[in-house]
Every structure is written in C-alpha cells, then in structure tokens.
Scaffold this motif. Structure first.
Motif, PDB file in Angstrom:
ATOM      1  N   THR A  51       0.771  -1.424   0.052  1.00  0.00           N
ATOM      2  CA  THR A  51      -0.052  -0.158   0.141  1.00  0.00           C
ATOM      3  C   THR A  51       0.979   1.202  -0.003  1.00  0.00           C
ATOM      4  O   THR A  51       1.997   1.150   0.471  1.00  0.00           O
ATOM      5  N   PRO A  52       0.239   2.304  -0.406  1.00  0.00           N
ATOM      6  CA  PRO A  52       1.227   3.659  -0.327  1.00  0.00           C
ATOM      7  C   PRO A  52       1.367   4.151   1.203  1.00  0.00           C
ATOM      8  O   PRO A  52       2.100   4.890   1.253  1.00  0.00           O
ATOM      9  N   ASP A  53       1.078   3.468   1.944  1.00  0.00           N
ATOM     10  CA  ASP A  53       1.001   3.904   3.306  1.00  0.00           C
ATOM     11  C   ASP A  53       2.523   3.203   3.931  1.00  0.00           C
ATOM     12  O   ASP A  53       2.784   3.643   5.148  1.00  0.00           O
ATOM     13  N   ASN A  54       3.065   2.205   3.252  1.00  0.00           N
ATOM     14  CA  ASN A  54       4.169   1.640   4.108  1.00  0.00           C
ATOM     15  C   ASN A  54       5.443   1.734   3.123  1.00  0.00           C
ATOM     16  O   ASN A  54       6.377   0.875   2.923  1.00  0.00           O
ATOM     17  N   PHE A  55       5.454   2.868   2.186  1.00  0.00           N
ATOM     18  CA  PHE A  55       6.570   2.623   1.317  1.00  0.00           C
ATOM     19  C   PHE A  55       8.056   2.465   2.225  1.00  0.00           C
ATOM     20  O   PHE A  55       8.956   2.080   1.736  1.00  0.00           O
ATOM     21  N   SER A  56       8.134   3.068   3.212  1.00  0.00           N
ATOM     22  CA  SER A  56       9.440   3.223   4.234  1.00  0.00           C
ATOM     23  C   SER A  56       9.849   1.898   4.344  1.00  0.00           C
ATOM     24  O   SER A  56      11.032   1.557   4.669  1.00  0.00           O
ATOM     25  N   SER A  57       9.243   1.025   4.300  1.00  0.00           N
ATOM     26  CA  SER A  57       9.459  -0.498   4.943  1.00  0.00           C
ATOM     27  C   SER A  57       9.749  -1.372   3.860  1.00  0.00           C
ATOM     28  O   SER A  57      10.306  -2.511   3.759  1.00  0.00           O
ATOM     29  N   LEU A  58       9.759  -0.821   2.678  1.00  0.00           N
ATOM     30  CA  LEU A  58      10.053  -1.849   1.291  1.00  0.00           C
ATOM     31  C   LEU A  58      11.630  -1.716   1.381  1.00  0.00           C
ATOM     32  O   LEU A  58      12.396  -0.946   1.777  1.00  0.00           O
ATOM     33  N   SER A  59      11.875  -3.184   0.790  1.00  0.00           N
ATOM     34  CA  SER A  59      13.326  -3.497   0.608  1.00  0.00           C
ATOM     35  C   SER A  59      13.568  -4.336  -0.756  1.00  0.00           C
ATOM     36  O   SER A  59      12.519  -5.017  -1.115  1.00  0.00           O
ATOM     37  N   LYS A  60      14.520  -4.344  -1.247  1.00  0.00           N
ATOM     38  CA  LYS A  60      14.789  -5.368  -2.242  1.00  0.00           C
ATOM     39  C   LYS A  60      14.630  -6.703  -1.818  1.00  0.00           C
ATOM     40  O   LYS A  60      14.042  -7.394  -2.598  1.00  0.00           O
ATOM     41  N   GLU A  61      15.247  -6.893  -0.779  1.00  0.00           N
ATOM     42  CA  GLU A  61      15.080  -8.436  -0.161  1.00  0.00           C
ATOM     43  C   GLU A  61      13.259  -8.676   0.111  1.00  0.00           C
ATOM     44  O   GLU A  61      12.896  -9.823  -0.334  1.00  0.00           O
ATOM     45  N   TYR A  62      12.652  -7.810   0.612  1.00  0.00           N
ATOM     46  CA  TYR A  62      11.215  -7.997   0.696  1.00  0.00           C
ATOM     47  C   TYR A  62      10.444  -8.359  -0.454  1.00  0.00           C
ATOM     48  O   TYR A  62       9.550  -9.160  -0.483  1.00  0.00           O
ATOM     49  N   LEU A  63      10.710  -7.450  -1.443  1.00  0.00           N
ATOM     50  CA  LEU A  63      10.250  -7.574  -2.856  1.00  0.00           C
ATOM     51  C   LEU A  63      10.361  -8.825  -3.333  1.00  0.00           C
ATOM     52  O   LEU A  63       9.586  -9.429  -4.081  1.00  0.00           O
ATOM     53  N   GLU A  64      11.704  -9.230  -3.386  1.00  0.00           N
ATOM     54  CA  GLU A  64      12.246 -10.625  -4.005  1.00  0.00           C
ATOM     55  C   GLU A  64      11.433 -11.606  -3.325  1.00  0.00           C
ATOM     56  O   GLU A  64      11.232 -12.547  -3.922  1.00  0.00           O
ATOM     57  N   ASN A  65      11.126 -11.629  -2.005  1.00  0.00           N
ATOM     58  CA  ASN A  65      10.873 -12.586  -1.278  1.00  0.00           C
ATOM     59  C   ASN A  65       9.217 -12.934  -1.571  1.00  0.00           C
ATOM     60  O   ASN A  65       8.724 -13.694  -1.080  1.00  0.00           O
ATOM     61  N   LEU A  66       8.683 -11.974  -2.438  1.00  0.00           N
ATOM     62  CA  LEU A  66       7.191 -12.163  -2.526  1.00  0.00           C
ATOM     63  C   LEU A  66       7.089 -13.430  -3.521  1.00  0.00           C
ATOM     64  O   LEU A  66       6.053 -13.958  -3.751  1.00  0.00           O
ATOM     65  N   ASP A  67       8.019 -13.461  -4.285  1.00  0.00           N
ATOM     66  CA  ASP A  67       8.154 -14.536  -5.186  1.00  0.00           C
ATOM     67  C   ASP A  67       6.864 -14.450  -6.290  1.00  0.00           C
ATOM     68  O   ASP A  67       6.478 -15.558  -6.773  1.00  0.00           O
ATOM     69  N   LEU A  68       7.043 -13.341  -7.019  1.00  0.00           N
ATOM     70  CA  LEU A  68       5.796 -13.151  -7.914  1.00  0.00           C
ATOM     71  C   LEU A  68       6.471 -13.200  -9.259  1.00  0.00           C
ATOM     72  O   LEU A  68       7.540 -12.797  -9.429  1.00  0.00           O
ATOM     73  N   LYS A  69       5.683 -13.865 -10.211  1.00  0.00           N
ATOM     74  CA  LYS A  69       6.236 -13.808 -11.687  1.00  0.00           C
ATOM     75  C   LYS A  69       5.958 -12.684 -12.384  1.00  0.00           C
ATOM     76  O   LYS A  69       4.873 -12.041 -12.363  1.00  0.00           O
ATOM     77  N   THR A  70       6.658 -12.258 -13.137  1.00  0.00           N
ATOM     78  CA  THR A  70       6.706 -11.159 -13.928  1.00  0.00           C
ATOM     79  C   THR A  70       5.744 -11.649 -15.227  1.00  0.00           C
ATOM     80  O   THR A  70       5.643 -12.234 -15.664  1.00  0.00           O
ATOM     81  N   GLY A  71       4.547 -10.318 -14.960  1.00  0.00           N
ATOM     82  CA  GLY A  71       3.575 -10.437 -16.165  1.00  0.00           C
ATOM     83  C   GLY A  71       2.410 -11.381 -15.877  1.00  0.00           C
ATOM     84  O   GLY A  71       1.646 -11.408 -16.594  1.00  0.00           O
TER      85      GLY A  71
END
Length: 432
Positions: free
Chosen positions: A237-257
């Motif tokens: 959400t736009p409310d938690n931008f400060s908690s974002l990190s490269k590790e967190y995003l990669e660990n979501l394990d989402l497939k592109t597209g």
C-alpha cells in the motif's frame, strides 16, 4: 668601322643575355610546377594513407528521437480496499463488471442465497406454467400485456448476441422482471382464487425467499471495481513505502507479467486517480535522481506515460528503490502485480547523428560534411547524447558570440541541416 663592330657585339651580347634570362625563367616555372605537383601528390598519398589507416564511411542526417532508458521490473502498488460479506462461501454474482467504476455505497456484487439454484428452478417452472395459462386465456389480453410481450420478445432476440457474462445476467434479470410484471397484470385481470393467481402467489413466495437470502455488498468508496484479489492489498500500500526493501520484494516470489487470479469470494475497490510502481535500479541516472523529478515509463503495450518520483530509498550495493506515481493507464495495471517496464529518464528529438561522427576539439564539437567530394568542418551543438547517437543543432548567433567567435567567423558559420552527408570516424587533419 670599329664603332660599327662594337655596336654589333653589344647587340649580340644583349640577345645572349635575354636568351639566358628566358631559359632561366622557363626553368623556374618548370621547378614551380614540379614542386606544386609534388605537393599535390604528397597530399593525395597522405590522404590515402589516412583513409587506409582509419577508414571512413558516410551517414545521412535525418530527424530522429533519442532515449536514455533502461528496462527494469516494477511492482504495482495501489490504494485499494478489499470487500467481503458474510456469505462468501455461497459464491458471488458480479453487479459491476471488472474495471467498471462505482460510486460510494453502490452495490458492486452479491452472494448467492441459500438454495438459490433450487429456488430459481422453481421460479422458472412457475413462469412456464404462468405463461402457458396466459396464452390459453384470451380474456387476459390488453394493451399493457401486448407492450410487455413485445419487450420480452425484443430482449430474447438480443440475448444471443451478448457475450459479457455480467450483461448477460442483467438481461436475464430484465426478462424475468418483465415476465413478473406480465404475470401480475394477468393476476389482476384473473378472477380471485383462480389457478393463475395461485401460481402467481406461489412465485412471489419463492422470489421473496430468494431476495431475502441474498447478501449485497456495497462499495466503501468510489473507484474502480475489480475481482483480482491476491492478498497483497493490505501489504503493498502507499502507506508503507518506508518499509520496502529489495529483499522483501524479491521474497514475494511473484512472477513477472502473471495475471492476478479472479476471486470467487471477494472484490475490491481501487483508487482510480493514481497508483504507484516500485522499481529497483543501480544505473547512474537512478543514483542521481531526485524526488519530484518527472520521467516517463513505457509499459508492455508500448504506451508511454508520465511518472513522478515520489520516494527514493538507497539500498546497499548501490541499488536504489524508486517509487513512481502515475495517473494514467491505471485500468491497464489492474490485472498485474509485477510487470516489466522501461524507465525513460529523458528523450529528445531533432537531427540525429552517430557519436562516431563527432570530433571534440578544444571543448567544441564538430562533424565533417561531405558535399560532392568537398569536405567541410561543421561546428555543432549537442543537445542530448546517448551511448550510440546524439541529437545536435546549430548554435545561435548569441551563443557563438558567448563562445568568443568574431563577427566574420559568425558570418561564415556553416550550419548543419537535414539530409547532410557526414563522415564517420573523420580526421580533421584532412580538412584545411
């Protein structure tokens, strides 16, 4: 006689001197011609040597566009509210279709009531019986009945052309409502206690059960309705931008597209004014980017849309998390959570030339124009420069004055133009 001989001798001497002088002049002219030919020959040999040492090709200048861009992965973040009712296990029927806008407190979908299919089947059977009774009783015919019949026939005729499931359900409901109205009119015209009235009353009972058991879900706010629910609505959400990190995003394990799956239990309402894309880059442009900077992004459908950098988070290993706000093509992104996109840091258009055609001398940039074999050194101004090409233009008179050019030099300034032929890998020693 003696004087006469002296005169003759003087004349002979004069002729000998003139002859000697004439020979000397002819010899001098020959020497000059030989020297000139030698210089020309040496220049030609030197030019050939330069061509062999550094071959040149030509390039025709054309109008073009230049981008400074990079391809990255983006995570779509939206302001979205998931809505789910009490009867979510019953299955749901969309009232607002995917991507359609809804006002606050407007019904967007409903859940099936208990035993809905059984009740619908009973109502359908009663409709057939009611229709059969009305067809056989000519005393029930009036203008209102005829109008309803025409409307029903029109709807039935058009229903085969509808492919959208939501609109198809709406059409069927309209037909059912028209049949109900027709039955009510018939019931009013029919004697009290008749078989037709019994069927109509029975139908009303089943319809009451159907409606009382259905649960309608309203939009908590205005926005775009979607049934693509992936469980990340409360996290990304736009409310938690400060908690974002490269590790967190990669660990979501989402497939592109990958398309977000359609939920059978809940829906959501998305802010239709803006959404955000989070991307990670280690480019020089990313490192020097600033909050508030306007750039562009190119989506997979080749649409270029403006974006604004709202947040920058510097990671270790020189990675920069860039958060972009966009206000267009929001509906296009509803189906995705992770996408591939091009970051366009800048773009410019104009006269496009290869970098290998540009020579820098004393902090000034030149190209060499070839016009019918005559080579000219042309001063150019670089507007934008990428890895392989540059967008160039001519200097204005004021700019040339600021660079220290004299009035005579400004008057003789050769301007580059469209379709000029220029040399690649030029050597300015070849130009006088």
């Amino acid at each position: 006689m003696k004087k006469e001989n002296q005169k003759i001798q003087k004349k002979k001497e004069k002729r000998r001197m003139e002859s000697r002088k004439e020979k000397t002049t002819k010899q001098n002219k020959k020497i000059i011609v030989y020297i000139a030919l030698s210089v020309i020959t040496m220049y030609i040999i030197y030019a050939i040597y330069l061509l062999v040492k550094q071959p040149t090709h030509t390039f025709t200048i054309e109008e073009g566009k230049l981008y400074q861009e990079e391809t990255e992965i983006g995570y779509v973040i939206r302001k979205e509210t998931v809505v789910r009712g009490e009867n979510y296990k019953n299955g749901m029927v969309a009232i607002k279709s995917e991507g359609e806008r809804a006002a606050k407190d407007e019904n967007i979908f409903r859940y099936y009531s208990t035993n809905e299919e059984s009740l619908k089947k009973k109502i359908e059977d009663l409709d057939n019986k009611i229709q059969e009774v009305m067809l056989n009783d000519t005393s029930l015919f009036n203008s209102d009945m005829k109008l309803l019949e025409n409307q029903i026939d029109e709807k039935v005729e058009n229903i085969n052309q509808i492919q959208d499931s939501t609109k198809l359900a709406e059409y069927k409901k309209t037909i059912s409502d028209l049949v109900t109205k027709k039955a009510q009119i018939a019931g009013d015209l029919s004697p009290k206690g008749s078989y037709l009235n019994q069927l109509i009353e029975e139908r009303k009972g089943y319809e009451s059960q159907l409606n009382s058991g259905a649960e309608y879900v309203k939009a908590p706010t205005s926005g775009i309705v979607s049934y693509k629910v992936d469980g990340l609505e409360e996290t990304l959400t736009p409310d938690n931008f400060s908690s974002l990190s490269k590790e967190y995003l990669e660990n979501l394990d989402l497939k592109t597209g990958k398309l977000v799956a359609t939920s059978e239990e809940s829906g959501k309402v998305i802010d239709n004014f803006s959404c955000y894309i989070v991307t990670i880059s280690s480019s020089e442009e990313a490192k020097s980017a600033e909050v508030g900077e306007k750039i562009k992004i190119r989506l997979s459908n080749n649409t270029e849309i403006p974006a604004e950098i709202t947040n920058l988070i510097k990671e270790e290993e020189e990675d920069v998390i860039i958060i972009l706000k966009i206000e267009k093509q929001i509906e296009e992104l509803i189906n995705y959570r992770k996408i591939s996109l091009d970051l366009i840091w800048w773009d410019d258009s104009g006269l496009k030339v290869p970098n290998q055609a540009i020579v820098n001398v004393d902090n000034l940039d030149y190209v060499v124009r070839n016009r019918a074999g005559y080579l000219s050194k042309m001063l150019v101004k670089i507007k934008k420069q990428g890895e392989k090409y540059a967008i160039v233009e001519t200097y204005t008179t004021e700019e040339l004055k600021e660079l220290g050019f004299s009035n005579e030099e400004i008057d003789n300034y050769k301007k580059i133009s469209l379709y000029d032929e220029i040399l690649l890998n030029p050597n300015l020693d070849m130009i006088k």
